[in-house]
Design a protein around this motif. Structure first.
Motif, mmCIF file in Angstrom:
data_model
loop_
_atom_site.group_PDB
_atom_site.id
_atom_site.type_symbol
_atom_site.label_atom_id
_atom_site.label_comp_id
_atom_site.label_asym_id
_atom_site.label_seq_id
_atom_site.Cartn_x
_atom_site.Cartn_y
_atom_site.Cartn_z
ATOM 1 N N PHE A 89 -6.329 -2.145 3.988
ATOM 2 C CA PHE A 89 -5.609 -2.827 2.913
ATOM 3 C C PHE A 89 -4.511 -3.731 3.468
ATOM 4 C CE2 PHE A 89 -2.520 -3.173 -0.536
ATOM 5 C CZ PHE A 89 -3.347 -3.561 -1.575
ATOM 6 N N TYR A 90 -3.790 -3.234 4.467
ATOM 7 C CA TYR A 90 -2.710 -4.008 5.087
ATOM 8 C C TYR A 90 -3.184 -4.543 6.435
ATOM 9 C CZ TYR A 90 0.311 -2.027 1.520
ATOM 10 O OH TYR A 90 0.884 -1.681 0.319
ATOM 11 N N SER A 91 -4.221 -5.322 6.400
ATOM 12 C CA SER A 91 -4.814 -5.837 7.637
ATOM 13 C C SER A 91 -3.876 -6.772 8.396
ATOM 14 C CB SER A 91 -6.133 -6.549 7.333
ATOM 15 O OG SER A 91 -5.918 -7.630 6.449
ATOM 16 N N VAL A 92 -2.815 -7.212 7.760
ATOM 17 C CA VAL A 92 -1.837 -8.070 8.412
ATOM 18 C C VAL A 92 -1.057 -7.298 9.492
ATOM 19 C CG1 VAL A 92 0.022 -7.652 6.761
ATOM 20 C CG2 VAL A 92 -0.086 -9.836 7.973
ATOM 21 N N ILE A 93 -1.057 -5.980 9.410
ATOM 22 C CA ILE A 93 -0.364 -5.173 10.415
ATOM 23 C C ILE A 93 -1.269 -5.040 11.633
ATOM 24 C CG2 ILE A 93 0.597 -2.902 10.953
ATOM 25 C CD1 ILE A 93 1.363 -2.654 8.019
ATOM 26 N N ASN A 94 -0.791 -5.518 12.746
ATOM 27 C CA ASN A 94 -1.538 -5.509 13.990
ATOM 28 C C ASN A 94 -1.369 -4.153 14.667
ATOM 29 O OD1 ASN A 94 -1.653 -5.858 17.021
ATOM 30 N ND2 ASN A 94 -2.537 -7.798 16.340
ATOM 31 N N ALA A 95 -2.461 -3.430 14.826
ATOM 32 C CA ALA A 95 -2.407 -2.081 15.382
ATOM 33 C C ALA A 95 -1.920 -2.077 16.830
ATOM 34 C CB ALA A 95 -3.773 -1.417 15.281
ATOM 35 N N LEU B 70 -5.127 6.856 6.565
ATOM 36 C CA LEU B 70 -4.774 5.865 7.581
ATOM 37 C C LEU B 70 -5.791 4.734 7.654
ATOM 38 C CD1 LEU B 70 -2.442 5.568 9.551
ATOM 39 C CD2 LEU B 70 -3.813 6.721 11.260
ATOM 40 N N LEU B 71 -7.059 5.053 7.582
ATOM 41 C CA LEU B 71 -8.113 4.042 7.637
ATOM 42 C C LEU B 71 -7.983 3.066 6.475
ATOM 43 C CD1 LEU B 71 -10.690 3.018 9.011
ATOM 44 C CD2 LEU B 71 -11.975 4.651 7.644
ATOM 45 N N SER B 72 -7.788 3.583 5.272
ATOM 46 C CA SER B 72 -7.616 2.734 4.085
ATOM 47 C C SER B 72 -6.358 1.889 4.190
ATOM 48 C CB SER B 72 -7.548 3.590 2.824
ATOM 49 O OG SER B 72 -8.722 4.328 2.659
ATOM 50 N N PHE B 73 -5.299 2.487 4.708
ATOM 51 C CA PHE B 73 -4.031 1.765 4.856
ATOM 52 C C PHE B 73 -4.214 0.523 5.723
ATOM 53 C CE2 PHE B 73 -0.313 0.848 7.449
ATOM 54 C CZ PHE B 73 0.627 0.570 6.474
ATOM 55 N N PHE B 74 -4.820 0.688 6.891
ATOM 56 C CA PHE B 74 -4.977 -0.444 7.798
ATOM 57 C C PHE B 74 -5.999 -1.462 7.291
ATOM 58 C CE2 PHE B 74 -2.599 2.131 10.821
ATOM 59 C CZ PHE B 74 -1.791 1.171 11.405
#
Length: 64
Positions: free
Chosen positions: A9-15, A3-7
């Motif tokens: 890499f895809y930093s465009v996704i706003n948590a 999950l950490l790597s995913f967010f």
């Protein structure tokens, strides 16, 4: 990919926005994203389902 790597890499996704879409506490998702807490498998699936649903919506989007 975790999950950490995913967010990262895809930093465009706003948590925060994603947390609202999947009805998850913003602080909790933020802690998962920052690696401060480890999500359960159930929580990972909840997040992944939300991301995939968003992807499906974007695939169907047409802008005139």
């Amino acid at each position: 990919m975790d999950l950490l790597s995913f967010f990262k890499f895809y930093s465009v996704i706003n948590a925060i926005a994603l947390s609202k879409r999947i009805n998850m506490n913003e602080t909790l998702l933020s802690q998962y994203v920052k690696g401060k807490k480890e999500p359960s498998e159930k929580q990972i699936q909840r997040i992944l389902t939300g991301v995939k649903d968003l992807g499906k919506e974007l695939m169907q989007l047409e802008i005139a």
